[in-house]
Design a protein around this motif. Structure first.
Motif: not given
Lengths: 112, 112
Positions: B84-112
């Motif tokens: 049930n942890q099979t999913s797309m995982y997204l990391c993001a970062s942001s500055h305290d001063r604003g401008s919103g998140y910047t995301f990474g391209s994601g990791t598609r994890l499959t657990v079998v």
């Protein structure tokens, strides 16, 4: 009730159409509003960022915030096939570095 | 441009394995976030961090832990991977001063 509600679509429009994407929210403390575009198998990218109520325009994109109705919109003029993506709204209470709350995304296809 | 780099685009792991997902940002952002994205559920916040060596639980922290030993790096750990942890995982970062998140391209994890 979810913090942010967004119609998942899918939405399909002909090239050149005006597209309207919308989100509603329940927390009146939200002050920062964003729209992200996400292409298939990619991370979301920031499209528009607004603070409080009002309109913001950037090229073919216009973001609109109506805090009295707790309603935000993204308009895309002269839509192009390259606009085909999932559009996510996001909002936060505090400075933009803080936690955002996301809608589930609306899938848009622009047909040539 | 800010870059958020996730170490793997696709990952396949077996049930019970310990899994490490790495995220590095290169713009000295204070804030870093881990989300998972599932169809119909949107983005759900797992953990976030506002500073080195600090972490805060998000909405769905169960089964996950994080580590932030350096400002630029934020790791997500699945202690004992489950299907049930099979999913797309997204990391993001942001500055305290604003401008919103910047995301990474994601990791598609499959657990079998």
């Amino acid at each position: 009730q979810k913090e942010v509600e967004q119609d998942p679509g899918p939405l399909s429009v002909p090239e050149g159409a005006i597209v309207s994407l919308n989100c509603t929210y329940s927390n009146s403390a939200f002050q920062y509003f964003m729209w992200y575009r996400q292409y298939s198998r990619k991370g979301p990218e920031l499209l528009m960022y607004t603070y409080s109520s009002g309109n913001k325009e950037d090229g073919r994109f216009t973001a609109q915030v109506d805090k009295s109705s707790k309603y935000i919109s993204l308009f895309i003029r002269d839509s192009q096939p390259s606009d085909s993506a999932t559009y996510l709204c996001a909002m936060s209470v505090g400075p933009p570095g803080n936690q955002f709350y996301f809608g589930t995304g609306t899938s848009l296809t622009v047909i040539p | 441009d800010v870059k958020v780099t996730q170490s793997s685009r696709y990952l396949v792991k077996r049930t019970g394995e310990k899994v490490f997902l790495e995220c590095v940002q290169d713009m000295d952002h204070e804030n870093m976030f881990w989300y998972r994205q599932d169809p119909g559920l949107g983005l759900r916040l797992i953990y976030f961090s506002y500073d080195v060596k600090m972490k805060e639980k998000g909405d769905i922290p169960e089964g996950y832990s994080v580590s932030r030993e350096k400002k630029e790096r934020f790791s997500l750990i699945l202690e004992s991977a489950s299907t049930n942890q099979t999913s797309m995982y997204l990391c993001a970062s942001s500055h305290d001063r604003g401008s919103g998140y910047t995301f990474g391209s994601g990791t598609r994890l499959t657990v079998v």
